[in-house]
Design a protein around this motif. Structure first.
Motif, PDB file in Angstrom:
ATOM      1  N   GLY B  16       0.806  -1.209   0.000  1.00 38.60           N
ATOM      2  CA  GLY B  16       0.000   0.000   0.000  1.00 38.60           C
ATOM      3  C   GLY B  16       0.843   1.265   0.000  1.00 38.60           C
ATOM      4  O   GLY B  16       0.368   2.350   0.271  1.00 38.60           O
ATOM      5  N   HIS B  73      -2.787   8.462   1.781  1.00 43.44           N
ATOM      6  CA  HIS B  73      -4.041   8.358   2.514  1.00 43.44           C
ATOM      7  C   HIS B  73      -3.704   8.250   3.992  1.00 43.44           C
ATOM      8  O   HIS B  73      -2.533   8.199   4.364  1.00 43.44           O
ATOM      9  CB  HIS B  73      -4.788   7.122   2.040  1.00 43.44           C
ATOM     10  CG  HIS B  73      -3.961   5.883   2.110  1.00 43.44           C
ATOM     11  ND1 HIS B  73      -3.362   5.333   0.996  1.00 43.44           N
ATOM     12  CD2 HIS B  73      -3.572   5.133   3.153  1.00 43.44           C
ATOM     13  CE1 HIS B  73      -2.668   4.272   1.367  1.00 43.44           C
ATOM     14  NE2 HIS B  73      -2.772   4.129   2.673  1.00 43.44           N
ATOM     15  N   HIS B  75      -4.956   6.512   8.021  1.00 45.08           N
ATOM     16  CA  HIS B  75      -5.493   5.278   8.557  1.00 45.08           C
ATOM     17  C   HIS B  75      -6.406   5.512   9.743  1.00 45.08           C
ATOM     18  O   HIS B  75      -6.178   6.395  10.551  1.00 45.08           O
ATOM     19  CB  HIS B  75      -4.350   4.340   8.967  1.00 45.08           C
ATOM     20  CG  HIS B  75      -3.535   3.858   7.813  1.00 45.08           C
ATOM     21  ND1 HIS B  75      -2.253   4.295   7.572  1.00 45.08           N
ATOM     22  CD2 HIS B  75      -3.835   3.008   6.811  1.00 45.08           C
ATOM     23  CE1 HIS B  75      -1.797   3.717   6.479  1.00 45.08           C
ATOM     24  NE2 HIS B  75      -2.730   2.924   5.988  1.00 45.08           N
ATOM     25  N   GLU B  86      -8.267   2.313   5.362  1.00 37.91           N
ATOM     26  CA  GLU B  86      -7.643   3.454   4.701  1.00 37.91           C
ATOM     27  C   GLU B  86      -8.702   4.524   4.492  1.00 37.91           C
ATOM     28  O   GLU B  86      -9.798   4.238   4.025  1.00 37.91           O
ATOM     29  CB  GLU B  86      -7.065   3.035   3.353  1.00 37.91           C
ATOM     30  CG  GLU B  86      -5.868   2.137   3.510  1.00 37.91           C
ATOM     31  CD  GLU B  86      -5.153   1.903   2.175  1.00 37.91           C
ATOM     32  OE1 GLU B  86      -5.582   2.489   1.167  1.00 37.91           O
ATOM     33  OE2 GLU B  86      -4.192   1.138   2.173  1.00 37.91           O
TER      34      GLU B  86
END
Lengths: 121, 121
Positions: B16, B73, B75, B86
């Motif tokens: 990610g 992004h 969390h 996310e």
DNA sequence: TTTAATGCAAATACTTTGCAGGAAA
DNA sequence: TTTCCTGCAAAGTATTTGCATTAAA
């Protein structure tokens, strides 16, 4: 859990309200104060829990402790010289609440930090 | 200084675009890739120098590496079971930019994380 | 062969914890 | 006495480095 040794707090104050555990320890040694590194760390942990100090990270990962007011705020930190500005984060508070609600999370908290290069660097 | 092992980069991508050296190492182990922790660290250092990744710090001081130019992004993490979601953070991006500009900061980045208790816990 | 990549083990640095002795209440 | 505080020593974690081995060019 032990209570904070008051000399740790006063040393942090004399250091300009901004120092690592190791630095506070060395400062106290140089000033002839008999104290162990363990006590410095434990005192800082207590001060953290009582929200008397908060903690940031140097680039190398070392924790630096700083005196802070009790209002919840965030930091704008210079990557180069380490100077910090306390900033307001009403937008963040709202955002955190809304994303948490959206995913069904309860008892939420958040961290947020902005870093960059300050105008003097 | 060695060149970056390409598998480290692709593992970071699969993770990610956001992981620590230790996590990348464990991921590669689980995927049956023979690699040493040393090589993971050295590869990440190379990627840093080439500006392919940049580095942030977790609250515990662990370095986390992030692909540059990655639309990043944030969390939402459950304090209890550790599950993460996310989340988008357009509000944060705007906020970070405006507070930085307000104080004359350049080359800015930011971290933000929301934690709480998820609906299953 | 010559150079670069790899990884184990040791070293380093920060931080936390176990435990026993000492101070305070 | 009972409870809390302290600090040494040991353990733990993340990261870096020395060095000999291996792969690549």
């Amino acid at each position: 859990m032990s209570r904070s040794n008051p000399k740790v707090l006063s040393t942090l104050e004399r250091a300009g309200g901004f120092a690592s555990a190791q630095e506070i320890y060395k400062l106290m040694q140089r000033n002839g104060q008999r104290i162990g590194l363990t006590t410095v760390y434990r005192s800082l942990q207590s001060l953290l829990k009582e929200n008397i100090v908060d903690v940031l990270r140097r680039d190398d990962g070392e924790a630096i402790y700083r005196l802070c007011g009790d209002s919840h705020h965030h930091h704008l930190v210079c990557k180069n010289c380490g100077s910090t500005v306390e900033i307001e984060g009403a937008a963040i508070e709202k955002w955190a609440k809304s994303v948490a609600a959206e995913h069904g999370f309860r008892d939420i908290g958040h961290t947020a930090e902005v870093f960059g290069t300050c105008s003097n660097c």
